[in-house]
Design an enzyme around this catalytic site. Sequence first.
Site, PDB file in Angstrom:
ATOM      1  N   LYS A   1       3.211  -2.905   8.474  1.00  0.00           N
ATOM      2  CA  LYS A   1       3.216  -2.166   7.210  1.00  0.00           C
ATOM      3  C   LYS A   1       2.752  -0.743   7.482  1.00  0.00           C
ATOM      4  O   LYS A   1       1.657  -0.518   7.985  1.00  0.00           O
ATOM      5  CB  LYS A   1       2.286  -2.849   6.209  1.00  0.00           C
ATOM      6  CG  LYS A   1       2.196  -2.079   4.901  1.00  0.00           C
ATOM      7  CD  LYS A   1       1.361  -2.812   3.874  1.00  0.00           C
ATOM      8  CE  LYS A   1       1.200  -1.962   2.632  1.00  0.00           C
ATOM      9  NZ  LYS A   1       0.345  -2.616   1.633  1.00  0.00           N
TER      10      LYS A   1
ATOM     11  N   LYS B   1       7.724  -3.218   6.549  1.00  0.00           N
ATOM     12  CA  LYS B   1       7.679  -2.535   5.261  1.00  0.00           C
ATOM     13  C   LYS B   1       7.273  -1.085   5.457  1.00  0.00           C
ATOM     14  O   LYS B   1       6.293  -0.846   6.172  1.00  0.00           O
ATOM     15  CB  LYS B   1       6.644  -3.248   4.390  1.00  0.00           C
ATOM     16  CG  LYS B   1       6.357  -2.568   3.082  1.00  0.00           C
ATOM     17  CD  LYS B   1       5.208  -3.233   2.405  1.00  0.00           C
ATOM     18  CE  LYS B   1       4.883  -2.448   1.159  1.00  0.00           C
ATOM     19  NZ  LYS B   1       3.700  -2.932   0.516  1.00  0.00           N
TER      20      LYS B   1
HETATM   21  C1  PBG Z   1      -0.879  -3.385  -1.641  1.00  0.00           C
HETATM   22  C2  PBG Z   1       0.584  -3.165  -1.618  1.00  0.00           C
HETATM   23  C3  PBG Z   1       1.310  -1.973  -1.735  1.00  0.00           C
HETATM   24  C4  PBG Z   1       2.657  -2.339  -1.783  1.00  0.00           C
HETATM   25  C5  PBG Z   1       2.706  -3.708  -1.648  1.00  0.00           C
HETATM   26  N1  PBG Z   1       1.425  -4.207  -1.539  1.00  0.00           N
HETATM   27  C6  PBG Z   1       0.866  -0.576  -1.908  1.00  0.00           C
HETATM   28  C7  PBG Z   1       0.100   0.106  -0.852  1.00  0.00           C
HETATM   29  O1  PBG Z   1      -0.125  -0.406   0.244  1.00  0.00           O
HETATM   30  O2  PBG Z   1      -0.346   1.206  -1.158  1.00  0.00           O
HETATM   31  C8  PBG Z   1       3.808  -1.399  -1.966  1.00  0.00           C
HETATM   32  C9  PBG Z   1       5.047  -2.011  -2.547  1.00  0.00           C
HETATM   33  C10 PBG Z   1       6.058  -1.038  -3.052  1.00  0.00           C
HETATM   34  O3  PBG Z   1       5.942   0.191  -2.900  1.00  0.00           O
HETATM   35  O4  PBG Z   1       7.033  -1.522  -3.642  1.00  0.00           O
HETATM   36  N2  PBG Z   1      -1.575  -2.975  -0.543  1.00  0.00           N
END
Ligand code: PBG
Length: 343
Positions: free
Chosen positions: A212, A265
């Site tokens: 991520k 992601k």
């Molecule tokens: C929580 C999380 C996030 C997303 C999914 N889980 C935001 C982040 O890490 O700031 C983003 C999902 C999206 O943008 O659709 N940590």
Amino acid sequence: MGLHSNLTMNAMFSDSQAGFPTARPRRLRQGVTLRRMVRETRLSVDQLVLPMFAIAGHGHEVPIDAMPGHARMSSDLLAERAARAFAAGVPAVLLFGVTEHKDELGTKSFDPHGEVQEAIGAVKRVAPEMVIITDVCLCEYTSHGHCGILRAGQVDNDVSLEALARAAVSHADAGADIVAPSDMMDGRVGAIRAALDSHGHQDVAILSYAAKYASGFYGPFREAAGSTPSFGDRRGYQMDPANGREALREVALDIAEGADMVMVKPAVAYLDVVAAVRQITTLPVAAYHVSGEYSMIKAAAARGWLDERTVALEVLTGITRAGADLVITYYAEDAAAWLKETL
Ligand code: PBG
């Protein structure tokens, strides 16, 4: 050279001995039916996961400005919408909780009557066969908006693990089929697996947000979830967008800790990572087409600059072609309808 394997290249060279005019790739592009037969990638509704945002109360729906077509919903309305998506063929939802009850430790994340926990029960009642995945993170629940617990102004990895494991167990207690940790703390997959097992949840799977990235594409999500950090950013725990090899290391660690599926992601700017991860594991690979990636298409389509359906299906197909088995997308319900009409 990127992260790609040479397999595809080698295959291509051996097929291409004959040149033009003997070889004419256009021969196989003639007509809808022939194109259908030689299509290499088949985007299927079976791969799609619909993310949804749960809030407290009854009959509440708060639209998300930057994500047209999506809203934060109380569990009753969320369940109705989930059931509609399931009827359209979408097999799974990914649930996020949005709360007004934030504190330093994110304690609402493990409240048995929290937003996500209520939503899980509500979806199970109306669509018992639907697979429920829950996002496990603290950022929606902490007053500071970081994904873990703070010690001396820093996100403390090891202290955060216990809180994350507790949230995951609470989701499993409420009926989640799969928990998906998105916090990016080191060791969280192992901590969550151990906690699930010791609470009798051996059969609850872990979909790890393994690679991520610290991405600008999460902007609309943070508006939706109210999870923008009140200070600093997430670069101390999410990955640097420049790093590809490190993604493979993250994936390997999560698999060693017991992940059942791994995720990359965002998706579109990281298709090389999706392809590389596909090569190193036999586990299902998921890619998350995130909020900003959805909003960009929506915004351009609203101005008449892009054809929404063509572009959305092209992007989802591309993510699949890169090697994703599952695609998490805010387009899941639309795509389900489009795929029924498309040959
Ligand atoms: C929580 C999380 C996030 C997303 C999914 N889980 C935001 C982040 O890490 O700031 C983003 C999902 C999206 O943008 O659709 N940590």
